[in-house]
Design a protein around this motif. Structure first.
Motif, short mmCIF file in Angstrom:
data_model
loop_
_atom_site.label_atom_id
_atom_site.label_comp_id
_atom_site.label_asym_id
_atom_site.label_seq_id
_atom_site.Cartn_x
_atom_site.Cartn_y
_atom_site.Cartn_z
N GLU A 64 109.43 -19.29 48.32
CA GLU A 64 110.15 -18.32 47.52
C GLU A 64 110.67 -18.96 46.24
N GLU A 65 110.81 -18.14 45.21
CA GLU A 65 111.44 -18.56 43.95
C GLU A 65 110.80 -19.83 43.39
N ASP A 85 114.23 -1.13 43.20
CA ASP A 85 114.67 -2.25 44.03
C ASP A 85 114.25 -2.14 45.49
N GLY A 102 107.56 -7.58 47.90
CA GLY A 102 108.83 -8.08 48.43
C GLY A 102 108.85 -8.10 49.94
N ASP A 103 109.98 -8.52 50.50
CA ASP A 103 110.16 -8.57 51.94
C ASP A 103 110.21 -7.16 52.52
N ARG A 116 107.90 -11.67 52.09
CA ARG A 116 106.91 -11.28 51.10
C ARG A 116 105.63 -12.10 51.26
N ALA A 153 111.65 -4.12 50.16
CA ALA A 153 112.38 -4.63 49.01
C ALA A 153 111.43 -4.98 47.87
N SER A 154 111.99 -5.13 46.69
CA SER A 154 111.23 -5.67 45.57
C SER A 154 111.54 -7.15 45.36
N GLY A 155 112.28 -7.73 46.28
CA GLY A 155 112.61 -9.15 46.28
C GLY A 155 112.73 -9.61 47.72
N HIS A 156 113.77 -10.38 48.00
CA HIS A 156 113.95 -10.95 49.33
C HIS A 156 115.13 -10.32 50.05
N GLY A 190 119.77 -7.50 49.91
CA GLY A 190 118.63 -7.68 49.03
C GLY A 190 119.11 -7.56 47.59
N THR A 191 118.18 -7.58 46.66
CA THR A 191 118.53 -7.41 45.26
C THR A 191 118.94 -5.97 45.00
#
Length: 408
Positions: A33-34, A104, A124-125, A156, A177-180, A281-282
């Motif tokens: 990630e990241e 999001d 995402g996740d 993800r 999600a659109s992130g984690h 999440g974000t």
């Protein structure tokens, strides 16, 4: 979350030669990630992880959304979305019906009995709550059994598939999600351990216990991604089976957490929703409302006070028990309430008074609070109870009395 696991065969030191019994090299894949600054795992494949032989368009189910305009509270009856023998033909991946979404997070619902195709969400996740039924979730990390009450967290880009098991269809509430998606930061030490005041700990999290080894050529995987800002799908045809992993280790992997293992935080007076938070999440959070003893101040009012969602939309999925604050509204098992930011909401008429003196709430719900407005998916438009918005006043825009609020 930095919780290390090792499954299968890995070399003594990372980024070094790892060979099979015939001397052939395994291929190391870093899944992280990241960039290279977040949690990661190393997987060891028999075949080349990027080797595909074709890529074509996968036409996703309807992803369009409609603004919540005019602004009002809404009640969605998710159990109305799948009738008759539809679940027998439906799988957890391609059969999802979009209920709510923004940039999001997207919330879907599905009732399925059929095995899903291999699938990977590259946006995402995913956090999938099992309302009822059971399944085996086969992943590139190994297999996860999932049962009623489990929240299945899929990082993800985890290639996986759903295999419903048991006599009943699988009912799944899907948060994409659109992130984690992670535990709340306030429950983590600076090194990532869940702290003593957290409502759950590492013992409650269950990852794959052994690897899956599959063989095959020209294996199709459905991939959800976001080219140009729009959600789209691609069918990738892999030269070798993605489940060719002989071992992996690290801190990034799928896991299950059962809602029955969430330990509620209570107090003398009513505790606000952050006390029920399980994940973040974000720009959104996920909370678990579970059976619990309630406020024990001699003058307490156990149901929530009326409150305005200044910064967030509140989405509650009712999945068990009796929700004291919603009695008389028509809400029941499988319902979703949509309380958007912009004006107040709270207990239905009479619930405030009836709750005085109660010592226990037998309720089960999964809540998503977002910090940007949600729009309505096609699933929401297909199962809305149009009377819910008027249940606090007891009459609708036509002036007619509606004391039952559309209950049935």
């Amino acid at each position: 979350m930095a919780f290390y696991r090792q499954v299968g065969s890995v070399p003594p030191k990372r980024h070094t030669q790892h060979r099979d019994e015939h001397g052939a090299l395994y291929y190391e894949e870093l899944m992280g990630e990241e960039g290279f600054s977040g949690d990661s795992s190393l997987l060891y494949h028999r075949g080349l992880p990027p080797a595909i032989v074709d890529a074509t368009v996968w036409d996703l189910p309807d992803q369009r959304t409609t603004p919540n305009h005019p602004l009002r509270h809404r009640h969605l009856r998710l159990h109305d979305l799948f009738d008759g023998d539809a679940p027998a033909r439906t799988d957890v991946v391609t059969g999802r019906r979009l209920v709510l979404g923004n940039a999001d997070v997207r919330i879907s619902y599905v009732v399925a009995s059929a095995p899903s195709p291999l699938y990977r969400n590259a946006i995402g996740d995913e956090l999938v709550y099992i309302e009822s039924g059971a399944a085996i979730v086969e992943t590139v990390f190994g297999a996860l059994p999932a049962r009623q009450g489990d929240q299945v967290l899929l990082p993800r880009a985890t290639t996986h598939r759903w295999l419903p098991s048991g006599p009943q269809p699988l009912r799944a509430y899907v948060i994409e999600a659109s992130g984690h998606i992670t535990p709340p930061k306030r429950y983590l030490s600076k090194y990532g351990q869940l702290l003593e005041h957290s409502p759950y700990c590492e013992r409650d999290l269950h990852g794959p216990g052994e690897i899956l080894l599959a063989t095959g050529t020209d294996v199709e995987v459905l991939v959800k991604h976001r080219p140009g800002g729009q959600i789209a799908g691609t069918r990738m045809l892999y030269a070798t089976h993605p489940f060719d992993v002989v071992g992996w280790d690290g801190c990034l992997y799928p896991l299950t957490f059962n809602i029955a293992d969430f330990e509620p935080i209570t107090g003398r007076i009513h505790q606000p929703p952050p006390a029920h938070q399980a994940f973040e999440g974000t720009n959104f959070v996920v909370c678990n409302f579970v059976p619990r003893k309630v406020d024990y101040h001699p003058l307490s009012i156990p149901v929530p006070y009326y409150h305005s969602n200044v910064d967030s939309d509140e989405i509650m999925f009712y999945c068990g028990g009796n929700y004291e604050a919603r009695k008389g509204s028509g809400i029941g098992q499988g319902s979703v309430s949509v309380h958007p930011g912009g004006y107040a909401h709270g207990p239905q008429p009479g619930a405030y008074e009836r709750s005085i003196g109660l010592e226990f709430f037998d309720e089960l719900a999964v809540m998503v609070d977002t910090f940007r407005p949600l729009e309505l998916g096609e699933g929401a438009l297909a199962c809305e109870d149009p009377a819910y918005a008027w249940t606090w006043s007891g009459r609708g825009p036509d002036g007619a009395d509606r004391p039952g609020g559309g209950a049935r």
